[in-house]
Design an enzyme around this catalytic site. Structure first.
Site, PDB file in Angstrom:
ATOM      1  CE  LYS A 156      -3.469   5.361  -1.495  1.00 51.76           C
ATOM      2  NZ  LYS A 156      -4.520   5.993  -2.325  1.00 51.76           N
ATOM      3  CE1 TYR A 170      -3.682   2.544   0.790  1.00 54.93           C
ATOM      4  CE2 TYR A 170      -2.229   3.286   2.552  1.00 54.93           C
ATOM      5  CZ  TYR A 170      -3.345   3.478   1.765  1.00 54.93           C
ATOM      6  OH  TYR A 170      -4.119   4.594   1.930  1.00 54.93           O
TER       7      TYR A 170
END
Length: 264
Positions: A155, A151
């Site tokens: 990002k 994740y």
């Protein structure tokens, strides 16, 4: 009415931050395309906002033609497209042991590749209307928690894309691209995730001070309030910027002496 007559796509807006942004956009005079994977939740959002202000599209953004379909729905329903909010994301735990190549590709497809595909699909309309893109990132983009490896990578890539396109598209297409990086936000999904990890149902009522100096974590409506500035004309020519939205300085913070004894 800071968004009067603007048409805005908000991905991942059946719940959480996306839902809050869509609701605030309509309150500011915009019409919105609600998107997500949860039909019942999406229908509830549209019912609340009114069919004159919102239309629902349910589809996996990683499908090849999904971005173009989303843009076409905005144009067919409301006649134009002025802004895109890339909020949809796969928030999933992983570390170096549990992140294999297939897993990382899956997370990147949703969190990084799909936003780029949407920007490309929307670019002709956004350029025509001197529009804007707002990417919803995460403070984890800077390095991330140990159990948010894939994740955090996705990002971080999104943040670099924002800065790159924020320069290029502004100069060449009259389209501004900016990003906000929310910190810890009390969304419906976050509340459920923490409960599934073994915390009590009301875990968010007793957050250690090291993580929440205010005594609570952020609300989706607070992220939505910040989003409006970047979507509105009042942000002028500002482009290629990334703003962290957290209640303490995320970079270079001096942790309390007892921080090592606390756990999330």
């Amino acid at each position: 009415m800071r968004l009067q007559n603007k048409v805005i796509i908000v991905t991942g807006s059946c719940t959480g931050i996306g839902k809050a942004i869509a609701e605030r956009c309509v309150a500011e005079g915009a019409q919105v395309v609600i998107h997500g994977l949860e039909p019942e939740w999406g229908e509830q959002v549209v019912a609340k906002l009114g069919t004159q202000n919102a239309v629902l599209h349910i589809e996996d953004l990683t499908l090849p033609e999904a971005p173009q379909r989303l843009v076409e729905i905005a144009i067919q329903t409301f006649g134009r497209l002025d802004a895109l909010v890339n909020n949809a994301a796969l928030v999933i735990s992983s570390n170096i042991q549990t992140t294999d190549e297939a897993f990382l590709r899956k997370v990147l497809e949703v969190n990084t590749v799909a936003p780029l595909a949407l920007i490309k699909a929307a670019l002709p309309q956004l350029s025509q209307n001197r529009g804007s893109v707002l990417n919803i990132g995460s403070v984890n983009a800077w390095s991330g928690e140990p159990n948010l490896l894939a994740y955090s990578i996705s990002k971080g890539a999104l943040m670099t894309m924002t800065r790159n396109l924020g320069d290029t598209l502004h100069r060449e297409n009259n389209v501004r691209v900016n990003q906000i990086n929310p910190g810890w936000v009390l969304t419906e999904n976050e509340a459920q995730r923490k409960h599934e990890q073994g915390l009590p149902e009301d875990w968010y009522k007793a957050i250690p001070n090291v993580f929440a100096p205010a005594g609570r974590i952020l609300w989706p409506s607070e992220i939505a309030a910040a989003a409006i500035y970047w979507l509105a004309d009042e942000s002028g020519p500002i482009s290629g910027q990334v703003v962290d939205l957290e209640q303490h300085p995320f970079l270079g913070r001096n942790p309390p002496k007892d921080a090592s004894t606390l756990s999330t």
